[in-house]
Design a protein around this motif. Structure first.
Motif, PDB file in Angstrom:
ATOM      1  N   VAL A 251       5.873  10.635  -3.047  1.00 14.00           N
ATOM      2  CA  VAL A 251       5.390   9.848  -1.913  1.00 14.00           C
ATOM      3  C   VAL A 251       5.882   8.421  -2.112  1.00 14.00           C
ATOM      4  N   ILE A 252       6.422   7.833  -1.053  1.00 12.76           N
ATOM      5  CA  ILE A 252       6.836   6.432  -1.081  1.00 12.76           C
ATOM      6  C   ILE A 252       6.061   5.700   0.007  1.00 12.76           C
ATOM      7  N   ASN A 253       5.354   4.664  -0.361  1.00  6.54           N
ATOM      8  CA  ASN A 253       4.535   3.914   0.595  1.00  6.54           C
ATOM      9  C   ASN A 253       5.058   2.496   0.736  1.00  6.54           C
ATOM     10  N   LEU A 254       5.624   2.202   1.905  1.00  3.68           N
ATOM     11  CA  LEU A 254       6.140   0.862   2.200  1.00  3.68           C
ATOM     12  C   LEU A 254       5.356   0.207   3.342  1.00  3.68           C
ATOM     13  N   ALA A 255       4.236   0.791   3.727  1.00  3.93           N
ATOM     14  CA  ALA A 255       3.510   0.328   4.907  1.00  3.93           C
ATOM     15  C   ALA A 255       2.858  -1.033   4.676  1.00  3.93           C
ATOM     16  N   GLY A 256       2.822  -1.844   5.738  1.00  2.00           N
ATOM     17  CA  GLY A 256       2.156  -3.138   5.686  1.00  2.00           C
ATOM     18  C   GLY A 256       2.664  -4.063   6.766  1.00  2.00           C
ATOM     19  N   ALA A 257       1.759  -4.796   7.406  1.00  2.41           N
ATOM     20  CA  ALA A 257       2.146  -5.767   8.435  1.00  2.41           C
ATOM     21  C   ALA A 257       3.007  -6.862   7.821  1.00  2.41           C
ATOM     22  N   GLY A 258       3.917  -7.422   8.614  1.00  7.33           N
ATOM     23  CA  GLY A 258       4.847  -8.438   8.127  1.00  7.33           C
ATOM     24  C   GLY A 258       4.149  -9.715   7.701  1.00  7.33           C
ATOM     25  N   VAL A 259       4.445 -10.176   6.485  1.00  8.10           N
ATOM     26  CA  VAL A 259       3.791 -11.363   5.940  1.00  8.10           C
ATOM     27  C   VAL A 259       4.167 -12.608   6.729  1.00  8.10           C
ATOM     28  N   GLY A 260       5.432 -12.709   7.150  1.00  8.55           N
ATOM     29  CA  GLY A 260       5.870 -13.907   7.852  1.00  8.55           C
ATOM     30  C   GLY A 260       5.949 -13.758   9.351  1.00  8.55           C
ATOM     31  N   ASP A 261       5.355 -12.692   9.889  1.00  4.29           N
ATOM     32  CA  ASP A 261       5.495 -12.421  11.326  1.00  4.29           C
ATOM     33  C   ASP A 261       4.642 -13.323  12.201  1.00  4.29           C
TER      34      ASP A 261
ATOM     35  N   ARG B 296      -4.230  -7.400   4.883  1.00  4.40           N
ATOM     36  CA  ARG B 296      -4.947  -6.682   3.814  1.00  4.40           C
ATOM     37  C   ARG B 296      -5.143  -5.213   4.176  1.00  4.40           C
ATOM     38  N   THR B 297      -5.726  -4.951   5.350  1.00 10.96           N
ATOM     39  CA  THR B 297      -6.057  -3.566   5.687  1.00 10.96           C
ATOM     40  C   THR B 297      -4.802  -2.707   5.864  1.00 10.96           C
ATOM     41  N   SER B 298      -3.721  -3.293   6.401  1.00 11.52           N
ATOM     42  CA  SER B 298      -2.504  -2.509   6.624  1.00 11.52           C
ATOM     43  C   SER B 298      -1.876  -2.065   5.307  1.00 11.52           C
ATOM     44  N   ARG B 299      -2.218  -2.729   4.216  1.00 11.34           N
ATOM     45  CA  ARG B 299      -1.712  -2.356   2.902  1.00 11.34           C
ATOM     46  C   ARG B 299      -2.736  -1.552   2.108  1.00 11.34           C
ATOM     47  N   VAL B 300      -3.926  -2.085   1.999  1.00  8.48           N
ATOM     48  CA  VAL B 300      -4.925  -1.472   1.126  1.00  8.48           C
ATOM     49  C   VAL B 300      -5.427  -0.150   1.696  1.00  8.48           C
ATOM     50  N   ASP B 301      -5.723  -0.092   3.008  1.00  2.73           N
ATOM     51  CA  ASP B 301      -6.228   1.145   3.597  1.00  2.73           C
ATOM     52  C   ASP B 301      -5.180   2.250   3.525  1.00  2.73           C
ATOM     53  N   THR B 302      -3.918   1.885   3.795  1.00  4.26           N
ATOM     54  CA  THR B 302      -2.836   2.866   3.733  1.00  4.26           C
ATOM     55  C   THR B 302      -2.692   3.418   2.317  1.00  4.26           C
ATOM     56  N   THR B 303      -2.671   2.522   1.348  1.00  2.00           N
ATOM     57  CA  THR B 303      -2.514   2.940  -0.041  1.00  2.00           C
ATOM     58  C   THR B 303      -3.685   3.794  -0.504  1.00  2.00           C
ATOM     59  N   ALA B 304      -4.895   3.368  -0.163  1.00  2.00           N
ATOM     60  CA  ALA B 304      -6.076   4.119  -0.572  1.00  2.00           C
ATOM     61  C   ALA B 304      -6.093   5.517   0.043  1.00  2.00           C
ATOM     62  N   THR B 305      -5.710   5.619   1.308  1.00  2.00           N
ATOM     63  CA  THR B 305      -5.668   6.922   1.976  1.00  2.00           C
ATOM     64  C   THR B 305      -4.687   7.851   1.277  1.00  2.00           C
ATOM     65  N   LEU B 306      -3.498   7.347   0.971  1.00  2.00           N
ATOM     66  CA  LEU B 306      -2.497   8.162   0.289  1.00  2.00           C
ATOM     67  C   LEU B 306      -2.956   8.543  -1.120  1.00  2.00           C
ATOM     68  N   ALA B 307      -3.510   7.590  -1.858  1.00  2.00           N
ATOM     69  CA  ALA B 307      -3.924   7.852  -3.239  1.00  2.00           C
ATOM     70  C   ALA B 307      -5.045   8.885  -3.286  1.00  2.00           C
ATOM     71  N   ARG B 308      -5.990   8.787  -2.354  1.00  2.00           N
ATOM     72  CA  ARG B 308      -7.077   9.775  -2.330  1.00  2.00           C
ATOM     73  C   ARG B 308      -6.554  11.156  -1.959  1.00  2.00           C
ATOM     74  N   ALA B 309      -5.610  11.213  -1.017  1.00  2.00           N
ATOM     75  CA  ALA B 309      -5.049  12.505  -0.625  1.00  2.00           C
ATOM     76  C   ALA B 309      -4.273  13.136  -1.781  1.00  2.00           C
ATOM     77  N   ILE B 310      -3.548  12.317  -2.529  1.00  2.00           N
ATOM     78  CA  ILE B 310      -2.824  12.818  -3.696  1.00  2.00           C
ATOM     79  C   ILE B 310      -3.810  13.387  -4.717  1.00  2.00           C
ATOM     80  N   ALA B 311      -4.894  12.656  -4.975  1.00  2.00           N
ATOM     81  CA  ALA B 311      -5.888  13.114  -5.941  1.00  2.00           C
ATOM     82  C   ALA B 311      -6.544  14.414  -5.489  1.00  2.00           C
ATOM     83  N   ALA B 312      -6.742  14.554  -4.166  1.00  2.00           N
ATOM     84  CA  ALA B 312      -7.399  15.755  -3.635  1.00  2.00           C
ATOM     85  C   ALA B 312      -6.481  16.963  -3.584  1.00  2.00           C
ATOM     86  N   ALA B 313      -5.188  16.737  -3.757  1.00  2.00           N
ATOM     87  CA  ALA B 313      -4.229  17.842  -3.642  1.00  2.00           C
ATOM     88  C   ALA B 313      -4.212  18.749  -4.867  1.00  2.00           C
TER      89      ALA B 313
END
Length: 299
Positions: free
Chosen positions: A61-71, A83-100
């Motif tokens: 899994v590669i996670n590059l999601a996140g709103a543009g810092v300089g946008d 914050r949410t565009s990075r942390v929520d995305t990462t947490a969702t992926l990490a929990r799904a990986i753990a549950a797999a």
């Protein structure tokens, strides 16, 4: 390799997907709209929804999601978005990986940033250095910590602390390229602050290098020779055959873009310690070579 990727439509993701496919990997893109083809999978990271079965058969899994810092200007609301565009995305992926369970991917490459180190002044830092201070440093710490469920489940996690990959149509270089082409370029602020650049081809190759090797933990995706902003501006002027005459005062930058202006003027002398130790073959070892590649690229 079967790869699931989030953030595939962004500046870097849009280039990484064809790069991975060109190397023979099968890539499935996570999208928030209805999927339009078999290479897409819908998900809802804000709602914490990704069925663990979506990870079945995936090697990475590669996670590059996140709103543009300089946008946008950093209002309180946009800071929450960053914050949410990075942390929520990462947490969702990490929990799904753990549950797999036994079906979990072997590796998670999760985006982060050299902002982790804060303003380092003239001091060189590498992956062993502690976090700095400021909004971006605090954000990076929480962002990286959100990968822990995947790591705790036994998946190899590499944290891609990206600097400034150089492309004339995106990222840091895009506005600077236009300014210099219009004979209006110059250093930002004092020019003494260090800028952790990297050529875009090297960034793409460094991601696949990290993917293919047993590299875990933070990985600085930067060039081997950080330069000051004044040196960067001089190199860009040379490559474009333009003058380097119109510096942007620090107070003007902060007035124009607010708090981000202060972060943009931070000095980050970041070294790619892990890549050097692992023998990564940099194609562009100097900022001038990286800029020459960027301005001559056709895409």
């Amino acid at each position: 390799m079967q790869i699931l990727i989030a953030g595939a439509s962004g500046f870097l993701g849009g280039r990484l997907v064809p790069h991975l496919r060109g190397a023979g990997h099968h890539v499935t893109q996570l999208v928030r709209r209805p999927a339009r083809n078999p290479g897409e999978l819908r998900w809802d990271p804000a709602g914490g929804l990704l069925d663990a079965t979506a990870l079945a058969g995936k090697d990475a899994v590669i996670n590059l999601a996140g709103a543009g810092v300089g946008d946008r200007r950093w209002t309180a609301q946009y800071k929450r978005t960053l914050r949410t565009s990075r942390v929520d995305t990462t947490a969702t992926l990490a929990r799904a990986i753990a549950a797999a369970g036994d079906e979990k991917p072997r590796v998670l490459l999760n985006s982060s940033a050299v902002g982790f180190y804060g303003d380092t002044g003239d001091r060189s830092v590498d992956e062993q250095s502690p976090p700095g201070e400021g909004f971006l440093a605090d954000l990076c710490k929480v962002w990286e910590a959100a990968t822990h469920p995947a790591e705790d489940a036994g998946t190899r996690v590499a944290l891609l602390r990206t600097g400034f990959p150089l492309a004339k149509d995106g990222g840091l270089l895009k506005p600077l390229y236009l300014q210099f082409k219009l004979f209006a370029g110059g250093r930002m602020g004092s020019g003494r602050q260090y800028l952790p650049w990297m050529s875009l081809p090297d960034w793409l190759d460094a991601v696949t290098f990290t993917l293919d090797r047993e590299i875990a933990g933070p990985v600085n995706l930067t060039g081997p020779a950080p330069v000051t902003n004044a040196e960067f501006s001089a190199a860009l002027a040379k490559v474009l055959h333009r003058p380097n005459l119109l510096p942007v005062p620090g107070f003007a930058l902060q007035a124009a873009v607010g708090e981000f202006g202060g972060e943009a003027l931070a000095s980050q002398r970041v070294l790619p310690g892990v890549l050097v130790r692992e023998g990564f073959p940099f194609a562009h070892r100097t900022v001038e070579a990286a800029l020459q590649q960027a301005v001559s690229a056709t895409t």
